[in-house]
Design an enzyme around this catalytic site. Structure first.
Site, PDB file in Angstrom:
ATOM      1  CB  CYS A 108      -7.922  29.185  38.823  1.00 44.87           C
ATOM      2  SG  CYS A 108      -7.548  28.354  37.137  1.00 44.87           S
ATOM      3  CB  CYS A 123      -7.759  20.615  24.185  1.00 43.45           C
ATOM      4  SG  CYS A 123      -6.353  20.171  24.651  1.00 43.45           S
ATOM      5  CD  GLU A 168     -11.691  33.588  31.109  1.00 42.36           C
ATOM      6  OE1 GLU A 168     -11.976  33.614  30.270  1.00 42.36           O
ATOM      7  OE2 GLU A 168     -11.903  32.375  31.982  1.00 42.36           O
TER       8      GLU A 168
END
Ligand code: SAH
Length: 350
Positions: A106, A117, A93
């Site tokens: 990003c 996590c 992504e």
């Protein structure tokens, strides 16, 4: 024999390859410019290089590219989210956000993530492999080309743990800041880590001048270890010691990321404890209302709780911001599109 990933080579390495091939020295600057400044996808685009030489190059080298699989554009703020395909079953992504100061991207640094996590969609489906520097660069070139824009800021906050792919990420940073390439300012790069302590020291000693973001998400070990397995290896005390070293060595303030999860880490008591731990540090706290991920049931904190949390921190002279939610209509947060793809694949196989 596998081909050499040419867009992961730096100028010196490319230059010695060119020399080994018996080519004149000026070819290095030409090829480097095509690869890094213009961001071509294939040798055939290198128009000042003869066809026989292009053919020869493409026998030895490969330019790793991303192919756009899915593109979502937010109707609210124009944020663009890409799901890129690298090879079969390899999806990453990348998000492009428009700010007043320019375009920020990003990027992902790994295919999947080992860190586990519990609130993060990137952990779903486990870890596949590290991305090469060239593949990380290609995330940027593909978006620039598709949107016809020039990226000015980079955040290493997509899928993956950048400090768990240290060598390739350092090479990426070297290449992306090179004046002969994309020439992005080091000050415009942020790297986010969940807290790989030894690598924070190593990064500090490089004195690069980039911004370090640390995903803290809790004021004490008891809470942090429940959602972040990395805390069992390096606890908050060790992490903050490394952060202080980073701030002292680089004179750059650390940005602490804190995902606000309702009833879990967002009480006033947590805020006081956090203020106690961070007091006196060169830092900034960025609160992120947690994004709901289908595989977990974390609920984001309400505005009132967030406001109270902020007022405690501010009363202790800490600087706090709440992350602007960009692209909320397109699921633009970490790993959700990729996780969706993996759900689809599982459904097909099952
Ligand atoms: N591995 C790195 C970078 C990737 S995640 C790191 O852990 O920092 C980028 C940021 O988004 C991290 O702060 C991460 O903890 C946070 N994040 C992940 N999932 C989230 C979610 N569901 N809601 C809010 N923030 C999330």
């Amino acid at each position: 024999m596998s081909k050499i990933d040419i867009r992961s080579l730096n100028y010196e390495e490319l230059s010695s390859q060119i020399e080994e091939l018996g080519l004149p020295g000026f070819r290095t600057a030409q090829i480097y410019s095509w690869l890094y400044e213009k961001g071509v996808e294939s040798f055939s685009e290198m128009s000042n290089i003869s066809k026989p030489l292009r053919d020869r190059l493409s026998e030895i080298y490969e330019i790793k590219n991303c192919v756009i699989d899915t593109k979502l554009v937010s109707e609210i703020d124009g944020t663009v989210k890409y799901l890129y395909r690298l090879r079969e079953n390899e999806y990453i992504e990348c998000v492009v956000m428009k700010y007043k100061y320019g375009y920020s991207v990003c990027i992902s640094t790994q295919l999947g993530c080992k860190m586990g996590c519990k609130f993060c969609a990137s952990a779903i489906g486990g870890f596949q492999r590290n991305l090469t520097a060239g593949e990380m660069l290609s995330e940027i070139y593909t978006a620039q080309r598709d949107l016809n824009i020039k990226i000015s800021h980079i955040v290493l906050m997509g899928t993956g743990e950048p400090l768990d792919n240290f060598g390739n990420v350092m090479r990426f940073i070297e290449l992306v800041t090179d004046k002969r390439g994309l020439n992005i300012s080091m000050r415009h790069i942020s790297l986010s880590t969940c807290g790989v302590v030894p690598k924070i020291y190593e990064l500090a000693d490089k004195k690069l001048g980039l911004t370090l973001s640390v995903s803290l998400h809790a004021p004490n070990d008891e809470i942090r270890s429940q959602t972040m397995p990395v805390n069992l290896k390096w606890n908050i005390q060790e992490l903050l010691k490394a952060c202080k070293y980073y701030a002292k060595t680089t004179s750059r303030r650390i940005s602490f990321e804190y995902a606000m999860i309702d009833g879990f880490n967002d009480s006033e008591k947590c805020a006081y404890e956090l203020a106690e731990r961070l007091g006196g540090m060169l830092c900034h706290i960025n609160l992120i209302p947690v994004n709901n991920v289908r595989e977990n049931n974390y609920v984001r904190s309400g505005n009132e709780r967030i406001k109270k949390f902020i007022s405690v921190l501010e009363s202790r002279n800490l600087t706090v911001t709440v992350r602007r939610t960009l692209g909320s209509d397109i699921n633009a947060s970490c790993g959700q599109l990729r996780a969706g793809k993996s759900r689809q694949n599982q459904a097909r196989q099952g």
